[in-house]
Design an enzyme around this catalytic site. Sequence first.
Site, short mmCIF file in Angstrom:
data_model
loop_
_atom_site.label_atom_id
_atom_site.label_comp_id
_atom_site.label_asym_id
_atom_site.label_seq_id
_atom_site.Cartn_x
_atom_site.Cartn_y
_atom_site.Cartn_z
N GLY A 268 32.39 21.11 13.85
CA GLY A 268 32.73 20.31 15.22
C GLY A 268 31.49 19.66 15.81
O GLY A 268 31.43 18.54 16.30
N GLU A 305 27.95 23.33 22.95
CA GLU A 305 26.94 23.00 22.36
C GLU A 305 25.48 22.85 23.45
O GLU A 305 24.77 23.38 23.25
CB GLU A 305 26.88 21.63 21.55
CG GLU A 305 28.21 21.53 20.72
CD GLU A 305 27.96 22.78 19.54
OE1 GLU A 305 26.70 23.37 19.42
OE2 GLU A 305 28.91 23.18 19.09
N HIS A 308 24.58 26.17 24.41
CA HIS A 308 23.73 26.79 23.41
C HIS A 308 22.09 26.89 23.86
O HIS A 308 21.27 27.47 23.10
CB HIS A 308 23.96 26.13 22.06
CG HIS A 308 24.86 27.03 21.29
ND1 HIS A 308 24.79 28.42 20.80
CD2 HIS A 308 25.94 26.73 20.52
CE1 HIS A 308 25.81 28.59 19.99
NE2 HIS A 308 26.42 27.65 19.58
#
Length: 881
Positions: A268, A305, A308
Amino acid sequence: MRTDTGQVFKLEDYRPSDYLIPLTELSFRLSPDATEVKAVLTIERRDGVATTAPLVLDGDGLLLKKLEIDGTPLAQSTYTVTPDRLEIAHPPEAKRFKLTIETEVAPVHNEALMGLYLSNGVYCTQCEAEGFRRITYFLDRPDILSVYTVRVEAPKAEAPQLLSNGNPLERGEMADGWHYAVWHDPFPKPSYLFALVAGSLGIVNDRFVTRSGREVELGIYVEHGKEKLADYAMDALKRSMKWDEDVFGCEYDLDVFNIVAVSDFNMGAMENKGLNVFNDKYVLADAETATDADFANIEAIIAHEYFHNWTGNRITCRDWFQLCLKEGLTVFRDHEFSADQRSRPVKRIAEVRTLRAHQFPEDQGPLAHPVRPRRYREINNFYTATVYEKGSEVVRMIRTVLGPEAFRAGMDLYLKRHDGEAATIEDFLKAFEDASGRDLSQFALWYHQAGTPNLTVSSAYNAAAREFTIEIEQSVPPTPSESRKRLMHIPLAFGLVGADGRDMVYESVEGATVDDGVIHVRKRRHSIRFSGIAERPALSLNRGFSAPITLSVEQKTEDRIFLSGHDSDPVARWQAFNTLLTEALIAASRQIRGGKRPVFSDRLSALAGQIACDDALEQAYRALALALPGEADIAREIGNDIDPDAIFAAREALAKRIAEENGPSLRDLYERLRDNGEFSPDAAGAGRRALRNALLDYLALLTDGASLAADHFRLAANMTDRAAALTVLAHRHSGTPQATGALASFESRYANDPLVMDKWFLVQASVPGAQTVETVRRLTSHRGFSMSNPNRVRALVGTFANANQTGFHRADGEGYRFFGEMVLEAERRNPQLAARLATAMRSWRSLEAGRRDKARATLLAISGTEGLSTDLRDIVERMLA
């Protein structure tokens, strides 16, 4: 492509490397056929390591051009090199030295999409998990943290944008129309987080001011002409940055944050430090091309993301066995973000549906593994629902066990204590133990033990004593390599619901620790007695889905019906109705297999109508409640000797019964929900469309259903409604003029938009029935399909295998044979994609005998193919074991 080496990596074998690489300087001179890569690595021997220790670096298909130490070329007799390994038997005795490595790679020929490759003329990298070793020889492991400085050179006309991790240091012109850019990332990171992107791209710019007043330049890079399609992604990014500051105290740390959308990507997205690389389907969206589900996915994955940056980048994992430390934790964080942005109950129900559809079958089959695996042959095969989704559930349970305040204190301590380190699950749990003073040693089994726990529950009410007793027995079924299981700590949220629909208050409780509406199940058996209960309650269990378990509950149908209409916990309320539907569908499928006509309760169809029209409930909630349990969900509950055709027939029969019994009220509600305003992807607009489209799916089963769906398609003003109508027509009225006309119209309108055409492929691949095998085979020759693009393959072949139970499991085995051909075709280009496709067959042993034998024959045919990659062989052999 690497073929199987047979090597098994084990957690207990971990040991620190003999050498570190504190500084990495990279130079790229980009060329499609022959990119020159120069790596200057500062190598440092660890304290206590003998000077005689050899230096062994990882490679994967590399061509070595030059090798120097401290500027002096090495004689070929002093080192051993293969495409996959570089060993210097006698490195310098100095504690530090510089190793210069020059390699050559060919991005244009890299169809595996790992390392450096080309996507529509754009150079990009994907290095997680072990792609960096396809660029240069390196200690390619997560615990080697290095500060990177990167110089990128390319022809300016072909690649005006030159991007890498960190902050830009320098840009300049070169001879012959070339130019360069230099990037520096001041934060040490493992090689899997390295990123490079170079090409001609459009850009959407914005800014974000952090809570400390720092200004961050934001950029989203897309194909030219698609800039407006990135507006929602940019908005989601800014909301993510603000939310992470507010909820977790995490502030962004670089001067720039860039996202690049590429059309060829195995996953993804990827969280590379300061330069996220995304599959373009999770960036590009507007009302014309994207559904509400697409908008929600973009919001969640952009957030994931970005989050992260702290849980994965600033603190990374010590080794790949700790993968859940970054992925499960970050999934939990993106779930919480989405819940705050939209509807928390609706989001939670969607999470539960995903967990049951993907992780429960994994836990109950040959691919079962703990959230933290103990061994692997190919790490790419452990980017699984267990690591991600169950990993998230374990973090959620920690919050349930400790409470929100102690959980936040534990997170703060973890982030402070391990910033800049490569950490372990033990480090993570220790932070919560130290912050809360609680012992989590039994709870830690959720990380170490595979399988889905089951709680068998019964209850009794003693009116004379005003006591209500709950009997709970815990069990964990055996899984591959784990026949004996230890008892888990299961936080079971519950409620005792009185006749007025309110939770009853009890005077005292004995038999287990119970606090804040949670029973802490720690032993094999608990007998829990509540005193001061004035009437027999309806027992509501696993509220909010407090633990990823299955329940075997002795409960009256009347109680489930009551809870379906009155439980104060929305997730438990949905679960009560979903259980009623599941039980009815299991019974109906057995009746059909026995040659009988399925019989359904009038109360069930009436309850469905009441839920649909209850304006006190969120519209999105009602849409979820009306969605019948999926065929795979029913098969999982049946357990074995599965007949997919009988399950499909049962679902169709129940759906038609609900439609016929509630037709006028459903049609009236459908008309009242008609959209007369501007499209908005927010929760309210998405919920209204979800409910209206759920109603269309039922109404399409009635006499004028094809005409209604065709009108819905013709009048649709957004992709959500258009795709929903197309699906209804293709699935409910396949072969009719309305269905074929809609498919042709959709193809004509979006023929030049690959992401939208994926929806067209998906709809046709999921059409129920034996004939779909031929349809999908024919579509593999369509001009819009490509075996080299993972999105196309997943949309057509992946959907067929995972979402078409009757087509894929065709009784003559043709679905399996076709699928086996496609897996091997993908394997020749992209082993990682092939392995992930193959997992669709993980539940083959649960099928009835005829299908089971045919599925096994396909797996054996794949397994017997010469030269299989480690990726695919690992999956197939585990499924056959």
